[in-house]
Design an enzyme around this catalytic site. Sequence first.
Site, mmCIF file in Angstrom:
data_model
loop_
_atom_site.group_PDB
_atom_site.id
_atom_site.type_symbol
_atom_site.label_atom_id
_atom_site.label_comp_id
_atom_site.label_asym_id
_atom_site.label_seq_id
_atom_site.Cartn_x
_atom_site.Cartn_y
_atom_site.Cartn_z
ATOM 1 N N ASN A 175 9.532 4.347 2.911
ATOM 2 C CA ASN A 175 9.464 3.933 4.316
ATOM 3 C C ASN A 175 10.773 3.248 4.658
ATOM 4 O O ASN A 175 11.489 2.782 3.783
ATOM 5 C CB ASN A 175 8.348 2.897 4.500
ATOM 6 C CG ASN A 175 6.996 3.476 4.267
ATOM 7 O OD1 ASN A 175 6.622 3.735 3.130
ATOM 8 N ND2 ASN A 175 6.247 3.690 5.321
ATOM 9 N N CYS A 209 4.354 9.365 -0.032
ATOM 10 C CA CYS A 209 2.941 9.738 -0.067
ATOM 11 C C CYS A 209 2.731 10.682 -1.238
ATOM 12 O O CYS A 209 3.476 11.651 -1.396
ATOM 13 C CB CYS A 209 2.545 10.416 1.247
ATOM 14 S SG CYS A 209 0.855 11.016 1.207
ATOM 15 N N HIS A 233 9.493 7.133 7.796
ATOM 16 C CA HIS A 233 10.101 7.164 6.459
ATOM 17 C C HIS A 233 11.585 7.490 6.619
ATOM 18 O O HIS A 233 12.004 8.034 7.644
ATOM 19 C CB HIS A 233 9.375 8.196 5.583
ATOM 20 C CG HIS A 233 7.995 7.738 5.183
ATOM 21 N ND1 HIS A 233 7.673 7.394 3.890
ATOM 22 C CD2 HIS A 233 6.875 7.535 5.911
ATOM 23 C CE1 HIS A 233 6.394 7.009 3.845
ATOM 24 N NE2 HIS A 233 5.893 7.086 5.064
ATOM 25 N N ARG A 257 0.840 -1.212 0.000
ATOM 26 C CA ARG A 257 0.000 0.000 0.000
ATOM 27 C C ARG A 257 0.869 1.254 0.000
ATOM 28 O O ARG A 257 1.025 1.918 -1.015
ATOM 29 C CB ARG A 257 -0.945 -0.036 1.224
ATOM 30 C CG ARG A 257 -2.060 0.987 1.190
ATOM 31 C CD ARG A 257 -1.668 2.385 1.598
ATOM 32 N NE ARG A 257 -1.096 2.478 2.936
ATOM 33 C CZ ARG A 257 -0.563 3.591 3.426
ATOM 34 N NH1 ARG A 257 -0.524 4.694 2.700
ATOM 35 N NH2 ARG A 257 -0.031 3.607 4.643
ATOM 36 N N ASP A 258 1.510 1.544 1.109
ATOM 37 C CA ASP A 258 2.309 2.777 1.197
ATOM 38 C C ASP A 258 3.458 2.728 0.203
ATOM 39 O O ASP A 258 3.835 3.746 -0.386
ATOM 40 C CB ASP A 258 2.853 2.925 2.629
ATOM 41 C CG ASP A 258 3.124 4.368 3.018
ATOM 42 O OD1 ASP A 258 2.856 5.264 2.192
ATOM 43 O OD2 ASP A 258 3.590 4.613 4.140
ATOM 44 N N HIS A 291 5.892 4.527 12.471
ATOM 45 C CA HIS A 291 5.829 4.466 11.004
ATOM 46 C C HIS A 291 6.774 5.551 10.471
ATOM 47 O O HIS A 291 6.394 6.700 10.308
ATOM 48 C CB HIS A 291 4.372 4.724 10.572
ATOM 49 C CG HIS A 291 4.143 4.745 9.099
ATOM 50 N ND1 HIS A 291 3.490 3.725 8.424
ATOM 51 C CD2 HIS A 291 4.440 5.655 8.156
ATOM 52 C CE1 HIS A 291 3.400 4.022 7.143
ATOM 53 N NE2 HIS A 291 3.969 5.196 6.952
HETATM 54 C C1 LIG Z 1 -10.823 11.081 1.072
HETATM 55 C C2 LIG Z 1 -11.174 11.423 -0.355
HETATM 56 C C3 LIG Z 1 -12.020 10.333 -0.978
HETATM 57 C C4 LIG Z 1 -11.947 12.734 -0.344
HETATM 58 O O1 LIG Z 1 -12.035 13.233 -1.658
HETATM 59 P P1 LIG Z 1 -13.188 14.227 -2.071
HETATM 60 O O2 LIG Z 1 -12.968 14.579 -3.512
HETATM 61 O O3 LIG Z 1 -13.240 15.338 -1.082
HETATM 62 O O4 LIG Z 1 -14.429 13.241 -1.835
HETATM 63 P P2 LIG Z 1 -15.924 13.242 -2.231
HETATM 64 O O5 LIG Z 1 -16.630 12.577 -1.129
HETATM 65 O O6 LIG Z 1 -16.342 14.609 -2.677
HETATM 66 O O7 LIG Z 1 -15.951 12.275 -3.507
HETATM 67 C C5 LIG Z 1 -15.355 12.631 -4.729
HETATM 68 C C6 LIG Z 1 -15.291 11.393 -5.611
HETATM 69 O O8 LIG Z 1 -14.468 10.400 -5.004
HETATM 70 C C7 LIG Z 1 -15.237 9.200 -4.835
HETATM 71 N N1 LIG Z 1 -14.854 8.577 -3.565
HETATM 72 C C8 LIG Z 1 -14.991 9.086 -2.334
HETATM 73 N N2 LIG Z 1 -14.554 8.202 -1.436
HETATM 74 C C9 LIG Z 1 -14.142 7.128 -2.112
HETATM 75 C C10 LIG Z 1 -13.585 5.887 -1.724
HETATM 76 N N3 LIG Z 1 -13.350 5.599 -0.440
HETATM 77 N N4 LIG Z 1 -13.277 4.996 -2.678
HETATM 78 C C11 LIG Z 1 -13.493 5.265 -3.981
HETATM 79 N N5 LIG Z 1 -14.003 6.438 -4.419
HETATM 80 C C12 LIG Z 1 -14.324 7.357 -3.485
HETATM 81 C C13 LIG Z 1 -16.685 9.635 -4.842
HETATM 82 O O9 LIG Z 1 -17.507 8.557 -5.208
HETATM 83 C C14 LIG Z 1 -16.645 10.743 -5.841
HETATM 84 O O10 LIG Z 1 -16.609 10.166 -7.147
HETATM 85 P P3 LIG Z 1 -17.294 10.909 -8.401
HETATM 86 O O11 LIG Z 1 -18.735 11.032 -8.023
HETATM 87 O O12 LIG Z 1 -16.602 12.254 -8.513
HETATM 88 O O13 LIG Z 1 -16.987 9.991 -9.545
HETATM 89 C C15 LIG Z 1 -9.901 11.642 -1.218
HETATM 90 O O14 LIG Z 1 -9.244 12.768 -0.745
HETATM 91 C C16 LIG Z 1 -8.970 10.468 -1.168
HETATM 92 O O15 LIG Z 1 -9.280 9.401 -1.658
HETATM 93 N N6 LIG Z 1 -7.795 10.662 -0.572
HETATM 94 C C17 LIG Z 1 -6.866 9.571 -0.386
HETATM 95 C C18 LIG Z 1 -5.498 10.085 -0.286
HETATM 96 C C19 LIG Z 1 -4.557 8.967 0.009
HETATM 97 O O16 LIG Z 1 -4.866 7.790 -0.144
HETATM 98 N N7 LIG Z 1 -3.336 9.335 0.447
HETATM 99 C C20 LIG Z 1 -2.335 8.389 0.771
HETATM 100 C C21 LIG Z 1 -2.611 7.632 2.030
HETATM 101 S S1 LIG Z 1 -2.190 8.516 3.519
HETATM 102 C C22 LIG Z 1 -0.537 8.216 3.706
HETATM 103 O O17 LIG Z 1 0.097 7.694 2.841
HETATM 104 C C23 LIG Z 1 0.139 8.490 5.030
HETATM 105 C C24 LIG Z 1 0.352 7.238 5.866
HETATM 106 C C25 LIG Z 1 -0.980 6.600 6.260
HETATM 107 O O18 LIG Z 1 1.072 6.271 5.141
HETATM 108 C C26 LIG Z 1 1.117 7.572 7.158
HETATM 109 C C27 LIG Z 1 2.309 8.496 6.940
HETATM 110 O O19 LIG Z 1 3.302 8.098 6.337
HETATM 111 O O20 LIG Z 1 2.199 9.642 7.380
#
Ligand SMILES: CC(C)(COP(=O)([O-])OP(=O)([O-])OC[C@H]1O[C@@H](n2cnc3c(N)ncnc32)[C@H](O)[C@@H]1OP(=O)([O-])[O-])[C@@H](O)C(=O)NCCC(=O)NCCSC(=O)C[C@@](C)(O)CC(=O)[O-]
Length: 303
Positions: A251, A242, A211, A17-18, A209
């Site tokens: 990481n 990220c 990096h 994933r990450d 966690h």
């Molecule tokens: C949170 C949202 C969805 C808000 O995104 P948004 O645009 O504000 O959401 P929305 O509710 O307005 O929906 C917009 C569109 O996204 C779809 N949607 C909405 N939710 C989902 C879902 N769950 N699965 C699939 N589709 C989804 C929804 O259906 C819609 O589709 P449309 O009608 O436009 O075709 C967006 O910002 C997002 O997906 N962000 C993810 C970012 C991400 O994954 N970042 C990396 C992970 S975090 C990280 O890596 C850090 C970590 C954890 O490792 C720790 C560290 O190192 O610090």
Amino acid sequence: MKHDFPRKVSIVEVGPRDGLQNEAVILSTEDKIDLVNQLANAGLKRIETGSFVSPRWVPQMADSADVFAGIVRHPGVVYSALTPNLQGLEAAINAKADEVAVFASASESFSRKNINCSISESLARFKPVLAEAKNVGIKVRGYVSCVLGCPYEGYVDPVSVASVTAELISMGCYEVSLGDTTGVGTPLATGNLIEKVTGVVPVNMLAAHFHDTYGQALTNLVIALQHGITTIDSSVAGLGGCPYANGAEGNVATEDVVYMLAGMGIETGVNLEAVIAAGKTISQKLERQPSSRVSREWVSHAV
Ligand SMILES: CC(C)(COP(=O)([O-])OP(=O)([O-])OC[C@H]1O[C@@H](n2cnc3c(N)ncnc32)[C@H](O)[C@@H]1OP(=O)([O-])[O-])[C@@H](O)C(=O)NCCC(=O)NCCSC(=O)C[C@@](C)(O)CC(=O)[O-]
């Protein structure tokens, strides 16, 4: 601070994933499945297998349901997924994820860039996710990003990290992983952070966690271990980053963590050679060398 080290550490493998989420080249679903299977064969018991987020935001994770459907499930292995909202949780339930994770940030700017809402909005969004997960019997992990610095704001106050962590625990997360998203942390800052957080949350509910952007991750992990943390996130071959944090390099590599812990007499249950092999396979597919120093040296010794 405790000075003795634990006898056992649980490694959470976040490579599928990450590790992969930031890769520009979209890997085939088969390659992702193969990676997860190899990691389970190497003895990893907690594998973050995918992410049910918007495919527009993170295209590499768009096939997570297919990855879950294709893996060979090993008894005793927990296959988990990120779920930012109820839509994600529903998909994770359908995919038969064993566990899910919600992810918050200690920095307002990162929260907006990463999940398009403020910290307090994100916590409010997680409440129904936790309630529904409890309903269906799925454990929920929490993440807090930017615990030692933010790519947009710089300094992050450990008090903010402690407060978001405590909130996630009080909402029902069984564990919170403290993410040094851009790997800027140094040992004393890490110790200070953990002391602040353990002032409000028991240490056995925390994971580290880190990096490795600035080459500090292993050193910071030793500090975390000395403070009583026994769950470490790492990524095979040191893959990672990220998409919403420029400068978030890989990481800490699983190979390096396993090697270090073995040298300290700390059990992980992970077969180092098998994880090195998994790292080499995925790195080859990504046309790069593993960033793990242990993996690279292991190759040169073998030649
Ligand atoms: C949170 C949202 C969805 C808000 O995104 P948004 O645009 O504000 O959401 P929305 O509710 O307005 O929906 C917009 C569109 O996204 C779809 N949607 C909405 N939710 C989902 C879902 N769950 N699965 C699939 N589709 C989804 C929804 O259906 C819609 O589709 P449309 O009608 O436009 O075709 C967006 O910002 C997002 O997906 N962000 C993810 C970012 C991400 O994954 N970042 C990396 C992970 S975090 C990280 O890596 C850090 C970590 C954890 O490792 C720790 C560290 O190192 O610090």
